[in-house]
Design an enzyme around this catalytic site. Structure first.
Site, PDB file in Angstrom:
ATOM      1  CD1 TRP A 153      -0.314  -1.764   2.993  1.00  0.00           C
ATOM      2  CD2 TRP A 153       0.707   0.208   3.304  1.00  0.00           C
ATOM      3  NE1 TRP A 153       0.505  -1.887   4.098  1.00  0.00           N
ATOM      4  CE2 TRP A 153       1.140  -0.682   4.319  1.00  0.00           C
ATOM      5  CE3 TRP A 153       1.220   1.512   3.314  1.00  0.00           C
ATOM      6  CZ2 TRP A 153       2.054  -0.324   5.306  1.00  0.00           C
ATOM      7  CZ3 TRP A 153       2.140   1.871   4.291  1.00  0.00           C
ATOM      8  CH2 TRP A 153       2.536   0.951   5.278  1.00  0.00           C
ATOM      9  CE  LYS A 177      -2.749  -9.655  -1.757  1.00  0.00           C
ATOM     10  NZ  LYS A 177      -2.788  -8.260  -1.248  1.00  0.00           N
ATOM     11  CD  GLU A 252      12.630  -5.895  -4.865  1.00  0.00           C
ATOM     12  OE1 GLU A 252      13.320  -5.393  -3.948  1.00  0.00           O
ATOM     13  OE2 GLU A 252      13.117  -6.283  -5.935  1.00  0.00           O
ATOM     14  CB  CYS A 286      11.070  -0.819   1.498  1.00  0.00           C
ATOM     15  SG  CYS A 286      11.051  -0.552  -0.255  1.00  0.00           S
ATOM     16  CD  GLU A 383      10.789  -1.880   6.843  1.00  0.00           C
ATOM     17  OE1 GLU A 383      10.217  -2.980   6.859  1.00  0.00           O
ATOM     18  OE2 GLU A 383      11.060  -1.269   5.798  1.00  0.00           O
TER      19      GLU A 383
END
Ligand code: NAD
Length: 478
Positions: A153, A177, A252, A286, A383
């Site tokens: 997202w 998806k 990823e 990311c 993270e």
């Protein structure tokens, strides 16, 4: 319901249709928490139809010339550009980012599609010098087959564009998806492809329960390649499912990008670039710069500079005039910020700005800087995926490199230094798929994008991104 939000559905054989699955998921505007729509839920039957459609379309699409495929892709990119204002507004509504960033993202998606349109025309095989005069060895690059792709997202246009454009340019078909939070952006892109003349079934879009969809699609013998972007935890599961059918996979995953600000760095430049890239998309990137290891001689200047810039950012609804940072994309991120920041402060970190939501509706979080953060704090190890910079003092290049390489992640890394010998050393020793030195521009259509260690497997973007969807076939002729 907001009338300006597009109608949702599954998109199979170039047709929008309702999902027949059970389940109830809301798509909300993260700036307000208001419902935009209900997410269409695909049933097993819907998924089987998407699979059959993808298989049927592959038999024809693989035979379409690379030039013709390229023409359709470039036309789709043109349609996206011509509707950029409408698409960007939808993206901001469902994801939250500032409208100007959404516009840049849609234009970048079009750019990626154009780039793969051209790269698909250069999927060259080669001729291998033969051991015998009457035998010719050559290789052909052939499309892997129907692809199952899963996108998150945080970048609902650019991440799907990399997967879809590369697979279609290579001659594969693709079932994608999009994330549950951001289905409309991908549907808009798929509709642009349909309008550009993409044959039925070459690109299908399904939404619903993520684990049900990935398990169903990856288990099907029709799917020959899997591409996933998201967390390391889910990536591990996707890799396991793909291994069951020995399917090619690109992952990823998460990152925790270190930024090494060395003693000889241009501090003003380091501060301004770091602030711009840290708070872009509210830090939900990311490759966002996250762990700042700053030399003790320039530490105070850096912390003060970053704090001033973070505190000055205007945080509001991404659609509102003058907003510089929007909300987080979902309530999970707000909870993560609360948890990680309070843990860091308890462990001894110094909060120099932010550290709170600052709003009573929507999923907001104020730009945050934490200084003197101990390596044992959770935020130095997990993270954060939000608008928080964590800064720590180092006293040598050796110490900075060891700290940067300490985690199992290896996606992006950055450094600021004026010394060529430092740059060369960092290029050799930093464990990352991408390293930005004195800049953070590591993410363009033509550059490979990918991680090492637990940050992923394979590359997207660049010619490497196309090769991820091509098999090598050797032909020995006599
Ligand atoms: P998550 O891992 O649950 O979800 C990430 C994405 O994966 C979502 O789009 C979701 O739809 C999809 N997903 C989840 N389970 C799936 C499954 N079983 N099969 C297929 N797809 C599945 O994480 P989240 O709560 O949405 O985000 C939290 C963390 O995810 C972040 O902290 C960050 O580490 C990571 N993340 C990374 C990226 C990236 O660009 N690499 C993007 C988004 C999230």
């Amino acid at each position: 319901m907001t009338s300006a939000y597009p109608e949702l559905g599954l998109f199979i054989d170039n047709e929008l249709r309702p999902g027949r699955g059970s389940g109830d998921r809301r798509v909300v505007n993260p700036a307000t928490g208001d419902e935009l729509a209900r997410l269409p839920i695909a049933s097993a039957e819907d998924l089987n139809e998407a699979l059959t459609s993808s298989e049927r379309a592959f038999a024809a699409w693989r035979r379409v010339s690379a030039l013709e495929r390229s023409n359709i892709l470039r036309k789709a990119a043109g349609i996206i550009r011509s509707r950029v204002d409408e698409f960007a507004r939808t993206l901001t509504l469902e994801q939250g980012k500032v409208l100007a960033e959404a516009r840049i993202e849609m234009m970048a998606a079009a750019d990626i599609i154009d780039w793969f349109a051209e790269e698909g025309r250069r999927a060259y095989g080669r001729v291998i010098p033969s051991r015998q005069p009457d035998i010719r060895f050559s290789t052909l690059l052939v499309p892997v087959g129907p692809v199952a792709a899963f996108s998150p997202w945080n970048f609902p246009a650019v991440i799907p564009a990399r997967k879809v454009a590369a697979s279609l340019a290579a001659g594969c078909t693709c079932i994608i998806k999009p994330a549950e939070e951001t289905p409309a952006t991908m549907l808009g892109i798929a509709q642009a492809f349909a309008e550009a003349g993409l044959p039925d079934g070459v690109l299908n879009v399904v939404t619903g329960e993520p684990a049900e969809i990935s398990t169903h699609l990856i288990a099907s013998p029709i799917i020959r390649k899997v591409s996933f972007t998201g967390s390391t935890a889910v990536g591990r599961e996707i890799g396991r499912l793909a291994a069951g059918g020995i399917k090619r996979v690109t992952l990823e995953l998460g990152g925790h990008a270190p930024v090494l600000v060395l003693e000889d760095a241009d501090i003003e430049k380091a501060v301004s670039i770091s602030a711009a890239f840290k708070f872009r998309n509210a830090g939900q990137v990311c490759i966002a710069p996250t762990r700042f290891y700053v030399h003790e001689r320039v530490y105070d200047d850096f912390v003060n500079g970053l704090t001033t810039r973070a505190a000055a950012l205007k945080v509001a609804d991404g659609l509102a005039e003058g907003t510089q940072m929007g909300p987080l994309a979902n309530s999970r991120r707000v909870k993560a910020m609360e948890r990680l920041i309070s843990d860091a402060v308890t462990a001894g970190a110094r909060l120099t700005t932010g550290g709170e939501s600052g709003a009573n509706r929507g999923y907001f979080w104020q730009p945050t800087v934490l200084a003197d953060v101990p390596e044992t704090a959770r935020i130095m190890n997990e993270e954060p995926f939000g608008p928080v910079a964590v800064v720590r003092r180092v006293s040598s290049v050796d110490e900075a490199i060891a700290a940067a390489n300490r985690l199992p992640y290896g996606l992006a890394a950055y450094a600021f230094t004026r010394s060529t010998s430092n740059s060369i050393r960092l290029g050799q020793e930093i464990e990352a798929g991408m390293l930005g030195i004195n800049n953070m521009m590591i993410n363009l259509a033509e550059t490979p994008f990918g991680g090492v260690k637990e940050s992923g497997y394979g590359s997207e973007g660049g010619s490497e991104g196309l090769h991820a969807y091509l098999d090598v076939k050797l032909i020995s002729e006599s």
